[in-house]
Design an enzyme around this catalytic site. Structure first.
Site, mmCIF file in Angstrom:
data_model
loop_
_atom_site.group_PDB
_atom_site.id
_atom_site.type_symbol
_atom_site.label_atom_id
_atom_site.label_comp_id
_atom_site.label_asym_id
_atom_site.label_seq_id
_atom_site.Cartn_x
_atom_site.Cartn_y
_atom_site.Cartn_z
ATOM 1 N N HIS A 135 0.844 -1.200 0.000
ATOM 2 C CA HIS A 135 0.000 0.000 0.000
ATOM 3 C C HIS A 135 0.877 1.246 0.000
ATOM 4 O O HIS A 135 0.628 2.199 0.708
ATOM 5 C CB HIS A 135 -0.912 0.014 1.232
ATOM 6 C CG HIS A 135 -1.880 -1.118 1.278
ATOM 7 N ND1 HIS A 135 -2.624 -1.418 2.408
ATOM 8 C CD2 HIS A 135 -2.238 -2.030 0.349
ATOM 9 C CE1 HIS A 135 -3.389 -2.463 2.155
ATOM 10 N NE2 HIS A 135 -3.171 -2.858 0.914
ATOM 11 N N GLN A 136 1.933 1.221 -0.792
ATOM 12 C CA GLN A 136 2.846 2.366 -0.808
ATOM 13 C C GLN A 136 2.118 3.627 -1.275
ATOM 14 O O GLN A 136 1.329 3.586 -2.224
ATOM 15 C CB GLN A 136 4.032 2.090 -1.734
ATOM 16 C CG GLN A 136 4.942 0.966 -1.273
ATOM 17 C CD GLN A 136 4.554 -0.392 -1.800
ATOM 18 O OE1 GLN A 136 3.527 -0.573 -2.436
ATOM 19 N NE2 GLN A 136 5.398 -1.386 -1.531
#
Length: 475
Positions: free
Chosen positions: A407-408
């Site tokens: 979930h960068q």
């Protein structure tokens, strides 16, 4: 495929930091626009769309452990909620981007039915390598790409839109001369605009190595057992059965640990209830996917392969640890370097340990205990010097097996003009460069209570309106 949007406080805080147009009430219509929800008992909910292209449904397959998770949550005082409504703080079955048990990707939703449009040209097996920018006027005018070993350039009449994701978008910007001046100069890349591209990187992490063993059979998904013709037919013909499961993840819950500094019902941890563990696929897929060391799998998890075992994952929602992204070289085919810096902030370590203790407490309730659920207490070989269950042991364990949930965000951080870390403005235009926008999850400036699938789609919907407004185009 997990469909989560972020809670109202997340987006209202983003807006309050100078990002006009990004409050919860302003972005909600874009979630509703894309969504085609088919959710039992939520048919009349004002918080779900029904006419969009993105199918959202509950996962059809449910093990008995999914009900145990919800009942255990109730036992500890948690309500059943629709976590995609403003009344989000509680437990629920997972809402997923799927249709009749099959994955409904953004490509299926938005692209496949539009492929023959005259104003859309898709080049597969093609790699974008650079945004073309006039250094004198600082105006983006096209894109360079490689295809079948040849280099091509294509011109843009209006603007260039970069939607390559939170790793490749900052990578491409830096290759194109937009990024930290000293870093670009170290690779002899001519600097077009000095911006802090890649200098902010937040991510969600989990600890997938907390297995529980059951004394009751056929409650979990075991790959070897479920790989049958019957289950394949169930899935392919009816969209049901264990093959429709999200790798065993079935339920979701939001909690606030005793490490939180927030006021009110603002969660710092998301729980993901499941009916599988690292041993369920005999170490062939998940363990390899997270690069779990062979010695650790053999020692700790292989003994579970013939047992009924499951895990409950957690997600650290608001990590304090901040990472960054750097170029490896000026070769566009060399992946950039990612420095997650996970667990460098002591608050993150404390919150993760609190999450582990909460999961153990959850499984120690009657809904799980009726199946004989018991924590697997085999110590990690590299942590044997610590007492099992102590803070020192859990810190050793999480530093051994912490995994990214991919979930960068924030590598092309959105922010107002006065934010020194901002790469794009609230209309997603790159600062100091004309006719260039970034439209993906890399622009999300701070951590949110969400897996980034749905927010990325919402950003695309909202950006489409902003682009049309910019050029005087009417929907």
């Amino acid at each position: 495929m997990i469909y989560t949007r972020g809670i109202p406080t997340d987006w209202d805080r983003i807006a309050a930091e100078g990002n006009y147009g990004w409050s919860y009430q302003e972005i909600l219509p874009y979630y509703l626009k894309s969504e085609r929800a088919n959710l039992k008992r939520l048919q009349n909910s004002p918080w779900h769309g029904r006419d969009g292209e993105l199918a959202v449904e509950y996962v059809p397959f449910r093990s008995k452990l999914s009900k145990a998770f919800l009942d255990a949550g109730k036992y500890l005082g948690h309500r059943r909620v629709d976590y995609n409504s403003p009344d989000y703080f509680g437990f629920s079955y997972i809402q997923a981007t799927m249709s009749k048990g099959h994955r409904w990707s953004s490509a299926k939703a938005f692209l496949h039915s539009k492929k023959k449009r005259k104003n859309l040209h898709i080049l597969h097996s093609t790699r974008a390598t650079k945004v073309l920018i006039d250094p004198a006027t600082k105006t983006a005018y096209g894109v360079e790409f490689q295809r079948n070993g040849r280099v091509y350039q294509i011109k843009a009449k209006k603007e260039v839109i970069l939607s390559a994701g939170p790793i490749e978008s900052p990578h491409l910007l830096m290759l194109s001369g937009i990024g930290p001046k000293e870093h670009l100069e170290s690779f002899d890349i001519p600097v077009v605009q000095d911006l802090r591209v890649g200098e902010t990187l937040y991510d969600h992490i989990t600890f997938p190595a907390l297995p529980f063993i059951l004394n009751t059979t056929r409650l979990t998904i075991i790959e070897r057992r479920e790989s049958t013709i019957e289950n394949f037919v169930k899935f392919s013909q009816y969209g049901d059965g264990p093959m429709s499961s999200l790798a065993g993840v079935e339920t979701i819950g939001y909690i606030k640990t005793n490490e939180s500094d927030e006021l009110g019902d603002l969660p710092d941890v998301e729980l993901l209830g499941g009916c599988a563990s690292l041993a369920s696929d005999e170490g062939n897929i998940v363990a390899k996917g997270i690069h779990l060391a062979d010695w650790l799998y053999r020692d700790t998890f292989k003994p579970l392969e013939n047992l009924e075992s499951f895990s409950i994952l957690f997600m650290l929602l608001h990590p304090k640890s901040k990472g960054h992204l750097k170029l490896r070289s000026r070769n566009p085919f060399d992946y950039p370097k990612l420095y997650g810096n996970y667990l460098t902030h002591p608050k993150d370590v404390a919150t993760v340990i609190a999450a582990i203790r909460y999961i153990i407490k959850l499984v120690d309730t009657p809904p799980f205990q009726k199946y004989g659920a018991k924590l697997h207490t085999k110590k990690f070989p590299n942590c044997v010097q610590y007492e099992f269950g102590s803070d020192n042991y859990w810190e050793c364990a999480i530093r051994t097996v912490t995994s990214t949930l991919h979930h960068q965000i924030a590598t092309c951080k959105m922010g107002p003009a006065w934010d020194p870390d901002a790469v794009v403005d609230p209309e997603l235009r790159v600062y100091g460069v004309n006719n260039l926008r970034v439209v993906d999850s890399s622009v999300i400036p701070r951590t949110i209570v969400a897996h980034t699938n749905a927010p990325a789609i919402m950003i695309g919907e909202k950006a489409a309106d902003m682009i049309k407004r910019s050029w005087g185009m009417v929907s």
